[in-house]
Design a protein around this motif. Structure first.
Motif, PDB file in Angstrom:
ATOM      1  N   GLU A 167       5.214  -2.427  69.829  1.00 15.89           N
ATOM      2  CA  GLU A 167       4.612  -3.137  68.698  1.00 15.89           C
ATOM      3  C   GLU A 167       4.484  -4.599  69.099  1.00 15.89           C
ATOM      4  O   GLU A 167       5.093  -5.028  70.083  1.00 15.89           O
ATOM      5  N   ALA A 168       3.710  -5.352  68.326  1.00 14.73           N
ATOM      6  CA  ALA A 168       3.437  -6.731  68.738  1.00 14.73           C
ATOM      7  C   ALA A 168       4.729  -7.497  69.003  1.00 14.73           C
ATOM      8  O   ALA A 168       4.836  -8.241  69.970  1.00 14.73           O
ATOM      9  N   GLN A 169       5.721  -7.301  68.150  1.00 19.77           N
ATOM     10  CA  GLN A 169       6.967  -8.048  68.316  1.00 19.77           C
ATOM     11  C   GLN A 169       7.981  -7.266  69.157  1.00 19.77           C
ATOM     12  O   GLN A 169       9.053  -7.782  69.449  1.00 19.77           O
ATOM     13  N   ALA A 170       7.670  -6.050  69.511  1.00 19.91           N
ATOM     14  CA  ALA A 170       8.623  -5.201  70.229  1.00 19.91           C
ATOM     15  C   ALA A 170       7.986  -4.680  71.514  1.00 19.91           C
ATOM     16  O   ALA A 170       7.274  -3.688  71.517  1.00 19.91           O
ATOM     17  N   GLY A 171       8.228  -5.414  72.606  1.00 14.18           N
ATOM     18  CA  GLY A 171       7.687  -5.009  73.891  1.00 14.18           C
ATOM     19  C   GLY A 171       8.793  -4.381  74.713  1.00 14.18           C
ATOM     20  O   GLY A 171       9.101  -3.205  74.578  1.00 14.18           O
ATOM     21  N   SER A 172       9.437  -5.207  75.533  1.00 11.77           N
ATOM     22  CA  SER A 172      10.575  -4.700  76.294  1.00 11.77           C
ATOM     23  C   SER A 172      11.732  -4.356  75.360  1.00 11.77           C
ATOM     24  O   SER A 172      12.600  -3.570  75.709  1.00 11.77           O
ATOM     25  N   ASP A 173      11.750  -4.958  74.198  1.00  8.22           N
ATOM     26  CA  ASP A 173      12.877  -4.798  73.266  1.00  8.22           C
ATOM     27  C   ASP A 173      12.513  -3.855  72.137  1.00  8.22           C
ATOM     28  O   ASP A 173      12.060  -4.267  71.067  1.00  8.22           O
ATOM     29  N   LEU A 176      13.391  -3.830  68.239  1.00  5.46           N
ATOM     30  CA  LEU A 176      12.650  -4.565  67.213  1.00  5.46           C
ATOM     31  C   LEU A 176      11.539  -3.744  66.559  1.00  5.46           C
ATOM     32  O   LEU A 176      10.764  -4.271  65.760  1.00  5.46           O
ATOM     33  N   ILE A 204       0.801  -1.240  69.419  1.00  2.67           N
ATOM     34  CA  ILE A 204      -0.181  -1.805  70.358  1.00  2.67           C
ATOM     35  C   ILE A 204       0.055  -1.219  71.748  1.00  2.67           C
ATOM     36  O   ILE A 204       1.063  -0.583  71.992  1.00  2.67           O
ATOM     37  N   PHE A 205      -0.926  -1.502  72.624  1.00  4.28           N
ATOM     38  CA  PHE A 205      -0.869  -1.062  74.028  1.00  4.28           C
ATOM     39  C   PHE A 205      -0.764   0.458  74.138  1.00  4.28           C
ATOM     40  O   PHE A 205      -0.068   0.970  75.022  1.00  4.28           O
ATOM     41  N   ILE A 438       4.184  -3.701  85.276  1.00  3.39           N
ATOM     42  CA  ILE A 438       4.536  -4.109  83.914  1.00  3.39           C
ATOM     43  C   ILE A 438       4.944  -2.923  83.048  1.00  3.39           C
ATOM     44  O   ILE A 438       5.987  -2.945  82.398  1.00  3.39           O
ATOM     45  N   SER A 442       9.220  -2.872  82.597  1.00  8.87           N
ATOM     46  CA  SER A 442       8.780  -3.852  83.598  1.00  8.87           C
ATOM     47  C   SER A 442       9.700  -3.783  84.811  1.00  8.87           C
ATOM     48  O   SER A 442      10.840  -3.320  84.723  1.00  8.87           O
ATOM     49  N   GLU A 444      11.328  -5.982  86.249  1.00  6.98           N
ATOM     50  CA  GLU A 444      12.568  -6.737  86.052  1.00  6.98           C
ATOM     51  C   GLU A 444      13.593  -5.876  85.302  1.00  6.98           C
ATOM     52  O   GLU A 444      14.794  -5.947  85.570  1.00  6.98           O
TER      53      GLU A 444
ATOM     54  N   ARG B 324       8.610 -16.640  72.806  1.00  5.82           N
ATOM     55  CA  ARG B 324       8.748 -15.189  72.699  1.00  5.82           C
ATOM     56  C   ARG B 324      10.216 -14.781  72.748  1.00  5.82           C
ATOM     57  O   ARG B 324      10.930 -15.157  73.675  1.00  5.82           O
ATOM     58  N   GLN B 326      12.875 -11.590  72.919  1.00  8.63           N
ATOM     59  CA  GLN B 326      13.079 -10.163  73.172  1.00  8.63           C
ATOM     60  C   GLN B 326      14.492  -9.965  73.720  1.00  8.63           C
ATOM     61  O   GLN B 326      14.904 -10.672  74.656  1.00  8.63           O
ATOM     62  N   SER B 327      15.219  -9.065  73.186  1.00  5.83           N
ATOM     63  CA  SER B 327      16.542  -8.644  73.701  1.00  5.83           C
ATOM     64  C   SER B 327      17.524  -9.812  73.836  1.00  5.83           C
ATOM     65  O   SER B 327      17.143 -10.955  73.972  1.00  5.83           O
TER      66      SER B 327
END
Lengths: 595, 595
Positions: A167-173, A176, A204-205, A438, A442, A444, B324, B326-327
């Motif tokens: 989601e927009a606010q929840a990428g790697s995390d 959220l 998203i994505f 990515i 990702s 990392e 940004r 995250q985590s």
């Protein structure tokens, strides 16, 4: 100019000679019938499909991209027909269980198929690429009813699938994530696997979130139930089809597609769920666990996307460098020489060759461990394979995608200014290959997973087992008859041993040092993963060199040997440099500057 | 989201504090009036123009690109108006001689202007960027008549210019140029500088070969006269205007523009000369020599294109990483943390910070040597400056463009999946920055130039002088009052000294070793250039750390110190790894595989 010739001989060499895959498959009950002949036939047909159907659509997919109009997405010209041909040939079913109409072939063949699909057309391969993850989730955690309704059509390829996480606010995390699912007809605490819910929220994505390739799209959506605890332990997995069983359109809307650097023929969608009907997959609040069943395989597949691009760059760079003549190469009497003769270009060409060779062997070896982890009849060996798989998965994902992208980017230089033009294909490969660093966690995050989970959590036991595999190869290459036949192996064995020792030492220091400096491992995690990756490449190259050495009268084996030696002499030492960085516990990583 | 804030304080710090540029300019007769106040004013206005006029056109230039229609080229929306504003503000004249209407300011300020233009809009900056090379060629080699006719309007910016070198078969190898020039009215052997010719042939990759920004375009074309010897010694330089003096269109046709990976707003043209009228610039067959006058400056400018992208990535990555969340970052009590707190992201951010800092200082130092090489009143110092310039030019070009592109590409990872979208600007920076590794002499050619011409030809004398500059800095940082004030410098000095010693030793080995192994230096030239670049960065970081250390109560200086220390601790050691590769004389680089 950009053309694809499937690396059938290379794949066969890896599977049959280097890994003895047919014999190992034969010892796993579900794959007892996957013999060398079957494998060859599958590879040949996959290669033909990739080269003849997909590769010609690669540039057009990039140029035209997808188009979004009022919620509908049109894929680039030819993509639909290619998908139909793919389904008709039965490819979606390749590695699925015969229980659901699959062909039940081993993961190694699926990986080889994926390598070839991604060499030929990464954007196109995204659509079927995601269905397998959904298949695995559903097979492991779906109720029999959901399985009956969806698995056969996913396996046949009639329907496609997505994974809706970000989601927009929840990428790697993912903790959220906010998308909500409300139970229908029961209280939240009475909801069970398979129970009906209404899903609301935005994702998203979402690759393949909407398109015109299949009649239905099965979304597996990460959601939060009303009584969910906060954080990632409160996530549930829900199946939301685009078309409901009765034939009506579900309340899932595609609000747009992204304009991306690469894989432009792949529709990356914004999806809005407006009380969409879905059914719980697995237990409430156990959504992440349900997804983990497909994580190892999915990450291997992404690693192999890197290899796919690398293979393509390798082939095309050699061809161009042999054809293009510029300036007299040093040591040559006359010019202009083929640019393949110029040392700087030669360094790049052999780098591509060695990397593709090493990556392929590592990926295929890991695929075998994946199958053995699930199906080996001896529990001890099953456990060992599982541990190796768990350890190597983040390395395969991150190291392969990283080194492949950078090698493809370096390859662009072979074409000079022509490489910067759309016409030659290499610049698209640079753009397309970038995404694999990515997504699917990702690189990392893979590095942190490797150190914190895969190494430290079991006291580096998995690590010791993996090093044991490398030790075995070192021992085999040191055997007297081997060295007598090929004395050039001796310094190569020595070089690898040095790096293995350095990796062991660095690992031990990190493991102990994390007690009084808990962020040290985080500061150097990327360097550590790279070093580990190079040592595994070292294993792959030594094994390749050992098998190719006695057959060097054949120029193809001579080139395999040259590439492996190039890898051991020129590329492996990067491990040492990375481990130096890992060891710099005292080097200061300043806090962020607040600008 | 992508925004630009001109690095005025950074530039001022480099010019005034670290390089004492105003005082050094004052000692050069043509720049006697370029004081600190003038410099600040120029930088401020250049920054404002770049940020306010050019930066807003960067994404649109990429999206719309140039369009070609029947020989005419339209630049992207807004480019024309921006160019008019640029001309009206007098920017083209900045570093040109007052003899031709120029402002006669030092090269350092031109470089700073270029850094900012390229941060804001690389594609746009290509158009005026090429005019300066033509100005320098004409000024040094044009007849008074040609100079009178063309220089004032090039200097004013009313007309733009190109360099027409490349042909389809002649890229890096200009000896293969085939475009012909036939003398008009005289025999070939009677042709003199300024003599009229008719030019026929095709050129490719001509940046700004056709466009709608200016009324006339002055092409400087590399050609072969009828009696020319073969090879690069038979090349002549000819001025061919798009519009002839009498107002008619010359026989120069734009047959198309290229579709490129990046700098899509820059028109890269195919030009066809069909008996076009031109005039010889310089002596017959001395075209390459005539072009060399602009080579050093042009290569510095390309190096600075790298810095421009790096600066932009640096600023925007910090901003995004602070915003940004995250985590939970390791060592933090609660999450989600700003991603700038995560160690892997921090590594990238400080890498960007340190590289931009070091690159800027190195580029500006080289620009000062360029001006001193031309104008210093003492011949000995003029000679020393010239030798340093010659040595450092290929390093600035290749090292800056290479490390900048890779750092920008690494920065994309900070945005995660968002970085892969067009919306955030970083993916465009990755694509745009890639070209600078290729044009103006590919980075591989720079590496060969560095070793074979700049080091070996004078018995490493230039090299010794450059190391002397680094020695001076080491000595200054070792001075007791300095170390007493900032003991943290001590290990940094030690670290740089190690790499300097290693570089000296590797250079000596290569120099001696080339006798019995003449291709050794070619095999490792790229590694050598990288090592040299890192050592020069080490010089820049130590100097920065030394000047910033006493002012660290100011957070801005504290950040400068942190960045410099990060560079010395984390980045400089790459020199050691590269030098290991350089030393691997025995490692085999196999002949090309004939596939």
């Amino acid at each position: 100019m950009w053309s694809y010739s499937p690396p059938l001989r290379e794949l066969q060499f890896v599977l049959e000679d280097l890994l003895d895959a047919p014999a190992r498959w034969a010892s796993l009950p579900p794959y007892a019938e996957a013999d060398a002949a079957t494998a060859r036939q599958v590879l040949e047909e996959a290669g033909r499909f990739s080269a003849e159907v997909l590769a010609p659509l690669n540039a057009v997919g990039d140029r035209e991209g997808c188009t979004w109009d009022g919620g509908e997405v049109a894929t680039p010209p030819g993509f639909r027909e290619a998908y139909r041909a793919y389904v008709e040939a039965g490819w979606p079913a390749l590695a699925c269980s015969p229980d659901w109409g699959g062909q039940g072939l081993p993961t190694g063949l699926q990986l080889a198929l994926h390598e070839m699909l991604h060499s030929a057309n990464h954007a196109w391969a995204m659509y079927p690429g995601l269905a397998h993850g959904a298949y695995e989730c559903l097979r492991a955690h779906g109720t029999p009813e959901l399985q009956q309704r969806y698995l056969p059509r996913i396996v046949s390829g009639e329907w496609l699938a997505t994974m809706c996480l970000t989601e927009a606010q929840a990428g790697s995390d993912l903790a959220l994530v906010r998308t909500r699912a409300e139970p229908v007809g029961v209280a939240a605490d009475a909801l069970e696997s398979g129970g009906e819910v209404r899903v609301s929220g935005s994702k998203i994505f979402i690759s393949g979130g909407e398109h015109d390739l299949a009649d239905n799209i099965v979304h597996l959506v990460l959601v939060r139930l009303p009584d969910a605890p906060p954080g990632s332990r409160g996530l549930s997995l829900v199946l939301v089809p685009k078309i409901l069983p009765a034939g009506a359109r579900n309340a899932v809307h595609c609000d747009g597609i992204e304009h991306k650097m690469g894989i432009r023929g792949s529709a990356t969608c914004v999806l809005r769920f407006e009380g969409a009907t879905g059914w719980l997959v697995g237990e409430p609040h156990r959504g992440l666990a349900a997804m983990f069943v497909m994580m190892n395989a999915a990450r291997l597949l992404v690693g192999v996307q890197g290899l796919g691009h690398l293979e393509m760059a390798r082939q095309n760079a050699w061809r161009y460098a042999r054809e293009r003549h510029q300036s007299r190469a040093p040591g040559h009497r006359e010019g202009p020489s083929p640019i393949a003769e110029h040392p700087a270009v030669r360094r790049t060409l052999w780098r591509l060759e060695a990397l593709a060779q090493g990556q392929r062997l590592l990926a295929m070896a890991t695929a075998l461990w994946l199958d053995e982890a699930e199906h080996h009849v001896e529990p001890a060996l099953r456990g060992r394979a599982r541990r190796l798989l768990e350890l190597l998965t983040p390395v395969v994902k991150a190291f392969l995608t990283d080194t492949a992208h950078h090698a493809v980017n370096a390859a662009l230089q072979v074409w000079g200014g022509h490489g910067y033009l759309r016409d030659h294909g290499i610049e698209q490969a640079v753009r397309d290959s970038r995404i694999a660093m990515i997504y699917e966690g990702s690189n990392e995050i893979q590095a942190i997973d490797l150190l914190q989970r895969k190494l430290f959590e079991d006291g580096c036991h998995r690590f010791a087992e993996a090093m044991g595999v490398v030790d075995q190869e070192l021992e085999a290459a040191r055997a007297e008859p081997v060295l007598a036949d090929c004395p050039e192996l001796k310094p190569l064995v020595h070089g690898l041993q040095l790096q293995v020792d350095a990796l062991r030492e660095a690992t031990a220091r990190l493991y102990v040092g994390r007690q009084d400096d808990p962020t040290w491992a985080y500061r150097v995690a990327d360097d550590y993963l790279q070093a580990f990756g190079w040592v595994l490449m070292g294993w792959a190259w030594l094994r390749t060199a050992r098998f190719a050495a006695p057959r060097r009268t054949d120029p193809w084996y001579a080139a395999q040997f040259d590439a492996a030696r190039y890898g051991l002499e020129w590329l492996l030492p990067e491990a040492g440099w990375r481990l130096q960085q890992v060891g710099r516990r005292d080097a200061i990583l300043p806090a962020p500057w607040q600008g």
